[in-house]
Scaffold this motif. Sequence first.
Motif, PDB file in Angstrom:
ATOM      1  N   SER A  51       0.848  -1.193   0.000  1.00 47.57           N
ATOM      2  CA  SER A  51       0.000   0.000   0.000  1.00 47.57           C
ATOM      3  C   SER A  51       0.879   1.236   0.000  1.00 47.57           C
ATOM      4  CB  SER A  51      -0.915   0.018   1.235  1.00 47.57           C
ATOM      5  OG  SER A  51      -0.137   0.009   2.425  1.00 47.57           O
ATOM      6  N   ALA A  52       0.274   2.356  -0.411  1.00 50.02           N
ATOM      7  CA  ALA A  52       0.989   3.632  -0.428  1.00 50.02           C
ATOM      8  C   ALA A  52       0.003   4.753  -0.135  1.00 50.02           C
ATOM      9  CB  ALA A  52       1.657   3.859  -1.782  1.00 50.02           C
ATOM     10  N   THR A  53       0.495   5.828   0.444  1.00 57.31           N
ATOM     11  CA  THR A  53      -0.310   7.026   0.657  1.00 57.31           C
ATOM     12  C   THR A  53       0.482   8.240   0.186  1.00 57.31           C
ATOM     13  OG1 THR A  53       0.463   7.493   2.907  1.00 57.31           O
ATOM     14  CG2 THR A  53      -1.415   6.008   2.699  1.00 57.31           C
ATOM     15  N   ARG A  54      -0.240   9.290  -0.153  1.00 54.95           N
ATOM     16  CA  ARG A  54       0.381  10.512  -0.651  1.00 54.95           C
ATOM     17  C   ARG A  54       0.200  11.621   0.371  1.00 54.95           C
ATOM     18  NH1 ARG A  54      -1.415  15.066  -3.499  1.00 54.95           N
ATOM     19  NH2 ARG A  54       0.144  15.988  -4.906  1.00 54.95           N
ATOM     20  N   PHE A  55       1.135  12.569   0.365  1.00 56.57           N
ATOM     21  CA  PHE A  55       1.018  13.772   1.190  1.00 56.57           C
ATOM     22  C   PHE A  55       0.570  14.932   0.309  1.00 56.57           C
ATOM     23  CE2 PHE A  55       4.509  11.230   2.983  1.00 56.57           C
ATOM     24  CZ  PHE A  55       4.045  11.028   4.275  1.00 56.57           C
ATOM     25  N   SER A  56      -0.548  15.546   0.664  1.00 58.19           N
ATOM     26  CA  SER A  56      -0.926  16.784  -0.017  1.00 58.19           C
ATOM     27  C   SER A  56       0.128  17.840   0.301  1.00 58.19           C
ATOM     28  CB  SER A  56      -2.296  17.248   0.464  1.00 58.19           C
ATOM     29  OG  SER A  56      -2.225  17.629   1.836  1.00 58.19           O
ATOM     30  N   PRO A  57       0.198  18.936  -0.453  1.00 56.08           N
ATOM     31  CA  PRO A  57       1.182  19.980  -0.125  1.00 56.08           C
ATOM     32  C   PRO A  57       1.093  20.434   1.325  1.00 56.08           C
ATOM     33  CG  PRO A  57       0.274  20.375  -2.293  1.00 56.08           C
ATOM     34  CD  PRO A  57      -0.511  19.224  -1.717  1.00 56.08           C
ATOM     35  N   GLU A  58      -0.134  20.609   1.837  1.00 55.07           N
ATOM     36  CA  GLU A  58      -0.289  21.001   3.244  1.00 55.07           C
ATOM     37  C   GLU A  58       0.216  19.909   4.167  1.00 55.07           C
ATOM     38  OE1 GLU A  58      -4.034  21.310   6.204  1.00 55.07           O
ATOM     39  OE2 GLU A  58      -4.152  22.650   4.458  1.00 55.07           O
ATOM     40  N   ALA A  59      -0.064  18.648   3.833  1.00 51.64           N
ATOM     41  CA  ALA A  59       0.374  17.539   4.678  1.00 51.64           C
ATOM     42  C   ALA A  59       1.890  17.374   4.648  1.00 51.64           C
ATOM     43  CB  ALA A  59      -0.302  16.248   4.230  1.00 51.64           C
ATOM     44  N   GLN A  60       2.539  17.705   3.527  1.00 54.92           N
ATOM     45  CA  GLN A  60       4.002  17.658   3.478  1.00 54.92           C
ATOM     46  C   GLN A  60       4.600  18.607   4.520  1.00 54.92           C
ATOM     47  OE1 GLN A  60       5.833  17.935  -0.458  1.00 54.92           O
ATOM     48  NE2 GLN A  60       3.937  17.196  -1.384  1.00 54.92           N
ATOM     49  N   GLU A  61       3.997  19.775   4.623  1.00 59.02           N
ATOM     50  CA  GLU A  61       4.497  20.763   5.582  1.00 59.02           C
ATOM     51  C   GLU A  61       4.191  20.316   7.009  1.00 59.02           C
ATOM     52  OE1 GLU A  61       4.289  25.615   6.251  1.00 59.02           O
ATOM     53  OE2 GLU A  61       3.110  24.669   4.647  1.00 59.02           O
TER      54      GLU A  61
END
Length: 477
Positions: free
Chosen positions: A396-406
């Motif tokens: 499985s994989a998940t992505r970080f939104s730009p806000e979540a990256q910060e």
Amino acid sequence: MDYATALASLRVLDPSHPRPHVAEALAAPENQHLLEYVVEDPFGAHVFPGNEPDYEPADFLADLDTQLADTAPIHLWSYIPTCAYRCRFCQYPVVLAKGDNADAKASQWVDWNIKEAKSWLREVPALRTAPIGEFNVFGGTPSLLPPDAIRKLLDFYRSNFTFGPDTAIRFEGDPSTFTPAKLELLASLGVTKLSSGVQSFDDKVLAECGREHSADMCVSFVRTAQQIGFPWISIDLMYGLLDQNIDSIRRDLDTVLDLELTAVVCTKLHLKSYSDTRTGVAGVQPAAWQIPSYRDKLVRDGHRWPSLGEQYQMREILTEGLRDAGYREHPTMYFARSGHGPEEWKSIMVDQHRQEAEVAIGLGGSSSCRKSEAITDVHWQRYAEAVDAGRVPLGSATRFSPEAQESRAIKMALSTLQPVRNSVHRGRFGRDVMAGPWRERLESLVDRGLLLVDNTGIQLTPDGEVLVEAIINADLQ
């Protein structure tokens, strides 16, 4: 456990040690969510999950390749899942290798690990040239491997990844399998760091955990490794174990200080499944102690689980004792002796000015880059089928939104227990730490005495340091 029961457990203390300082903060009504989190306390500063699920593993590999094209040294690890037995607290993905075919079974996992690594190199071409800051062979119990398998594994990684003169090689094992001959072999192969899950120096506590080594074996392993000349020897200790008490923890601390270990990792017994929060990697089967009926039976049979209050007394004894002896905590609950710096592999991942990629090869490994993260399949048969078919076996994989990256960058930095500096954050994200959409949550932590803020950035208070994993996963999720 409901809130009232958790609060009552927090108030049960051993009279031989003062009330732990953090108990007041945990008992405050405004911190109810933190108390409810720490009761079962998954190891929350290991994996920092993304906020956009169902991300395609192929997209994660592409994100990783892009970041690795121009990267500082990264953390690379190989996970060998074989164990001779399963501890009653362990929820990691492990495969038993014992008896007459133990060596053959363990060697098979080395072959699969190498085959998987070749798929990573094919799918992530930049991985071949990315500089390796630290390479760790974790488990499971990789010290179970026969000598030829160990040579094969280390020779492959050295030959196919970019190891430099400063690359540290670390090997994990059980005290009973870190024999003098095995330690001599590892030293001859360039291993400079050792890790061992000692967990306790109390034979009764070890037996209840299902461990098949004694305290004397632990001491002997450390002394032998020191005589051979390993510059970094780290052990894991756990608190909150069945039938463990304050005196047992004090003896553990005394033994650690007498051994003059390089580093000590102190972990609270965690019962909630990592899969519930994705803050770690859990295997297919729960640990024995995660099963409520089994835990209850142990109590009926006359055993005792330390209360939450006693667990924080244990933590305080370890933390204060190690700090007084010159050990520095960085990141949370990782203590390194003065002059040795933080754990390099953790520092690569979470220190604010670094936060580089992590690549894990093997059953149940966790890998990440700044845009996304992924976990390798934990079902060994599916894993083997994928590897044999030439696929990277990501489950499985998940992505970080730009806000979540910060937000992730802030949470990782907090886990180091170091100040989170505006200057570094601004250079990466273009604004101060307190300027983002999480400002209200950070201000709440300030109001509750868990965080300090000034024009240079933010910093945890002493209570905040104790509760940082809960803060990351219950306040800043």
